[in-house]
Every structure is written in structure tokens, then in C-alpha cells.
Scaffold this motif. Sequence first.
Motif, PDB file in Angstrom:
ATOM      1  N   LEU A 214     -10.602  12.050  13.223  1.00 21.31           N
ATOM      2  CA  LEU A 214     -11.358  13.078  12.509  1.00 21.31           C
ATOM      3  C   LEU A 214     -12.090  12.472  11.318  1.00 21.31           C
ATOM      4  N   CYS A 215     -11.379  11.664  10.538  1.00 21.18           N
ATOM      5  CA  CYS A 215     -11.998  11.049   9.358  1.00 21.18           C
ATOM      6  C   CYS A 215     -13.172  10.160   9.749  1.00 21.18           C
ATOM      7  N   ALA A 216     -13.018   9.414  10.834  1.00 20.38           N
ATOM      8  CA  ALA A 216     -14.109   8.549  11.291  1.00 20.38           C
ATOM      9  C   ALA A 216     -15.330   9.373  11.672  1.00 20.38           C
ATOM     10  N   ARG A 217     -15.102  10.532  12.278  1.00 21.85           N
ATOM     11  CA  ARG A 217     -16.214  11.398  12.672  1.00 21.85           C
ATOM     12  C   ARG A 217     -16.934  11.961  11.455  1.00 21.85           C
ATOM     13  N   ILE A 218     -16.175  12.267  10.408  1.00 26.28           N
ATOM     14  CA  ILE A 218     -16.776  12.820   9.189  1.00 26.28           C
ATOM     15  C   ILE A 218     -17.463  11.732   8.374  1.00 26.28           C
ATOM     16  N   GLY A 219     -16.917  10.495   8.444  1.00 26.29           N
ATOM     17  CA  GLY A 219     -17.460   9.399   7.651  1.00 26.29           C
ATOM     18  C   GLY A 219     -16.531   8.973   6.520  1.00 26.29           C
ATOM     19  N   TRP A 220     -15.249   9.320   6.642  1.00 32.83           N
ATOM     20  CA  TRP A 220     -14.251   8.950   5.648  1.00 32.83           C
ATOM     21  C   TRP A 220     -13.384   7.818   6.174  1.00 32.83           C
ATOM     22  N   ASP A 221     -12.738   7.121   5.279  1.00 31.38           N
ATOM     23  CA  ASP A 221     -11.715   6.151   5.647  1.00 31.38           C
ATOM     24  C   ASP A 221     -10.370   6.880   5.719  1.00 31.38           C
ATOM     25  N   TYR A 222      -9.435   6.272   6.417  1.00 32.36           N
ATOM     26  CA  TYR A 222      -8.102   6.858   6.542  1.00 32.36           C
ATOM     27  C   TYR A 222      -7.055   5.765   6.443  1.00 32.36           C
ATOM     28  N   ALA A 223      -5.931   6.090   5.823  1.00 31.86           N
ATOM     29  CA  ALA A 223      -4.816   5.141   5.742  1.00 31.86           C
ATOM     30  C   ALA A 223      -3.500   5.897   5.755  1.00 31.86           C
ATOM     31  N   MET A 224      -2.554   5.369   6.499  1.00 33.62           N
ATOM     32  CA  MET A 224      -1.178   5.835   6.386  1.00 33.62           C
ATOM     33  C   MET A 224      -0.403   4.735   5.677  1.00 33.62           C
ATOM     34  N   VAL A 225       0.281   5.084   4.603  1.00 31.15           N
ATOM     35  CA  VAL A 225       0.942   4.084   3.769  1.00 31.15           C
ATOM     36  C   VAL A 225       2.421   4.394   3.639  1.00 31.15           C
ATOM     37  N   GLY A 226       3.193   3.335   3.412  1.00 32.21           N
ATOM     38  CA  GLY A 226       4.624   3.460   3.167  1.00 32.21           C
ATOM     39  C   GLY A 226       4.947   2.943   1.778  1.00 32.21           C
ATOM     40  N   GLU A 227       6.030   2.210   1.675  1.00 25.29           N
ATOM     41  CA  GLU A 227       6.399   1.636   0.387  1.00 25.29           C
ATOM     42  C   GLU A 227       5.355   0.603  -0.056  1.00 25.29           C
ATOM     43  N   PRO A 228       4.882   0.687  -1.298  1.00 27.89           N
ATOM     44  CA  PRO A 228       3.899  -0.302  -1.765  1.00 27.89           C
ATOM     45  C   PRO A 228       4.539  -1.660  -1.965  1.00 27.89           C
ATOM     46  N   ALA A 229       3.704  -2.684  -2.061  1.00 24.80           N
ATOM     47  CA  ALA A 229       4.191  -4.038  -2.310  1.00 24.80           C
ATOM     48  C   ALA A 229       4.982  -4.062  -3.620  1.00 24.80           C
ATOM     49  N   PRO A 230       6.176  -4.662  -3.615  1.00 24.36           N
ATOM     50  CA  PRO A 230       7.050  -4.603  -4.797  1.00 24.36           C
ATOM     51  C   PRO A 230       6.411  -5.105  -6.085  1.00 24.36           C
ATOM     52  N   LEU A 231       5.707  -6.242  -6.031  1.00 24.21           N
ATOM     53  CA  LEU A 231       5.115  -6.788  -7.253  1.00 24.21           C
ATOM     54  C   LEU A 231       4.028  -5.868  -7.795  1.00 24.21           C
ATOM     55  N   ARG A 232       3.171  -5.386  -6.927  1.00 20.82           N
ATOM     56  CA  ARG A 232       2.098  -4.497  -7.391  1.00 20.82           C
ATOM     57  C   ARG A 232       2.687  -3.222  -7.987  1.00 20.82           C
ATOM     58  N   TRP A 233       3.695  -2.671  -7.325  1.00 17.93           N
ATOM     59  CA  TRP A 233       4.296  -1.448  -7.834  1.00 17.93           C
ATOM     60  C   TRP A 233       4.967  -1.701  -9.190  1.00 17.93           C
ATOM     61  N   ALA A 234       5.654  -2.828  -9.338  1.00 18.49           N
ATOM     62  CA  ALA A 234       6.311  -3.135 -10.609  1.00 18.49           C
ATOM     63  C   ALA A 234       5.295  -3.221 -11.740  1.00 18.49           C
ATOM     64  N   THR A 235       4.159  -3.853 -11.476  1.00 15.40           N
ATOM     65  CA  THR A 235       3.122  -4.005 -12.497  1.00 15.40           C
ATOM     66  C   THR A 235       2.492  -2.661 -12.852  1.00 15.40           C
ATOM     67  N   VAL A 236       2.110  -1.907 -11.832  1.00 14.15           N
ATOM     68  CA  VAL A 236       1.423  -0.638 -12.075  1.00 14.15           C
ATOM     69  C   VAL A 236       2.356   0.381 -12.724  1.00 14.15           C
ATOM     70  N   SER A 237       3.606   0.448 -12.276  1.00 15.09           N
ATOM     71  CA  SER A 237       4.533   1.418 -12.859  1.00 15.09           C
ATOM     72  C   SER A 237       4.812   1.101 -14.323  1.00 15.09           C
ATOM     73  N   TRP A 238       4.836  -0.188 -14.671  1.00 16.31           N
ATOM     74  CA  TRP A 238       5.032  -0.578 -16.073  1.00 16.31           C
ATOM     75  C   TRP A 238       3.818  -0.180 -16.914  1.00 16.31           C
TER      76      TRP A 238
END
Length: 255
Positions: free
Chosen positions: A154-178
Motif C-alpha cells: 500500500l505504501c509503495a502505491r501511495i509513494g511512501w516508504d515502509y519499515a517494520m522495526v524491532g529492538e534498535p541497535a544497542p549503541l545507538r539507543w544508549a546514545t539517543v536515550s542519554w
Amino acid sequence: MTSRSPRTLRPVRGPRERVHLRYFEPDKRARRVAAVAAVEVCFEDALPARRFSSYAGQRHTPGKYWAASTDRVLAYESFLESKWMKLLDFDAAVAAFSAQPFLIEGEDDEGRWVHTPDLFVRRHDGSALVVDVKHDKRIEVPAVVQQARRTEELCARIGWDYAMVGEPAPLRWATVSWLAGYRRPLRAGKPLVDPLLRLAHEPVAIGRLVSFQPVPELARSVVYHLLWHHELVFDPSRPLRDHTLVRAACHGSET
């Protein structure tokens, strides 16, 4: 010769639109739009398309998140969803985002389906991203895979990107949450912004940068605030430490 009644040309009907999106405008008015026209809607401003409650013993941990990028309070259904709100809030490419932005009512060869994505993201370049947040153990569940496929198509038909995500990368999450703890507007430390940016004209370690100020503890909080807002840049692929090199953003890209 008998006369014939003139033929009436019937209008040519295109294929029936089989997918619609239901949403609430900022003024709380309910709307329904065909998928072919959804690209014209500012879903980043939409109110949640559904509500979820909190109760004792539930598996999820719902709550609210204040987004610094838009100065909006958004409701989230799980702690994992709140993590991705912070990650999007920190992302310099993201202009705005909303939670539970619309309800999809679809029909395909496999039957009818409905789905409410978790997040809608509008980037500064005008492009859009729809995000579904799932725990890693559920991403491969057949029903989840089917839902993701339908939503992505559906997103491709509209012209949007789509992502299904799970747990973020530990280092990135540690940095951003801080850094998220320093995302709110400055008060006492505001006069330190310009001096710190001048001192960071060339790459400088965080520990050395704050030591130049009469009150290093206050200067440190301002440095973290500037890192969150990308006025100071650094290498996010490495842990954030006192020896991390930072530099004023106006003098180039990440160090």
C-alpha cells in the motif's frame, strides 16, 4: 424503416478503490480518504486513530512522550514504541511524526483486512515513512508478515516508504536515550551556547570543551543539549565519552 432509439454512452468506470484510510484531523473531525488520494493528507498532524487503555497486569507499558521536534505530546502503546519515538525525534532528517496515524481498511485477493500502523513520519524533504514496531520474536509470525506485506505494498502505491522495526541497535539507543534527557529548551545554560560553539570551531573532546567554562557541570548539560539538536556533531558509531570529539555543525559534517 423503423427508427432506433439513440444509444446512451455509459461512463467508463475504473477499478474500484479497495483501500481506504480513516483518520482524525487536528480539530478531531473524522475523515475517510481513498488510498490514491492519501498522499495529499498531512498525517504527521493527525490525532490517534485509535485509543488504548492501561490496566493492571498488562504486558505493554503505555505512556506519553514529548517530542522536541514538534513540541507535541504523543501517546505510545509500548516501551519499544517509545524508543522509536525518541530515535525519530533525534533524527535530523525527520520534520514531524505522529502515532497511530490512520486505520487502513483494505480488501485484496486474500480477503478484507484492517491495520493501524504505529507511526507516520514526515521528513524535511517532504517524503514520508510508515513504521510498524514489533518485538523481535513477533516479526516472523505469519500474520505479522502478511500484515507487513500488505502495508508495504500500500505504501509503495501511495509513494511512501515502509519499515517494520524491532529492538534498535544497542549503541545507538544508549546514545539517543542519554541525549534525550537534554532535549528540552535551555534555561540557565542558554548564555553558554555561543561560547561553546565558538570553542568547538575545530574538533574538541567533550571533557576539554566543558573544562573551559567556569561551571563545567552546567556546560556539560548544554553540550549534550547541542548534541541532541545537532548544533554540535559527533560520530554516533562510537560510544559517547569525555574523549568523544565534537564540532560545531556549521563547520562541516560529523566528525
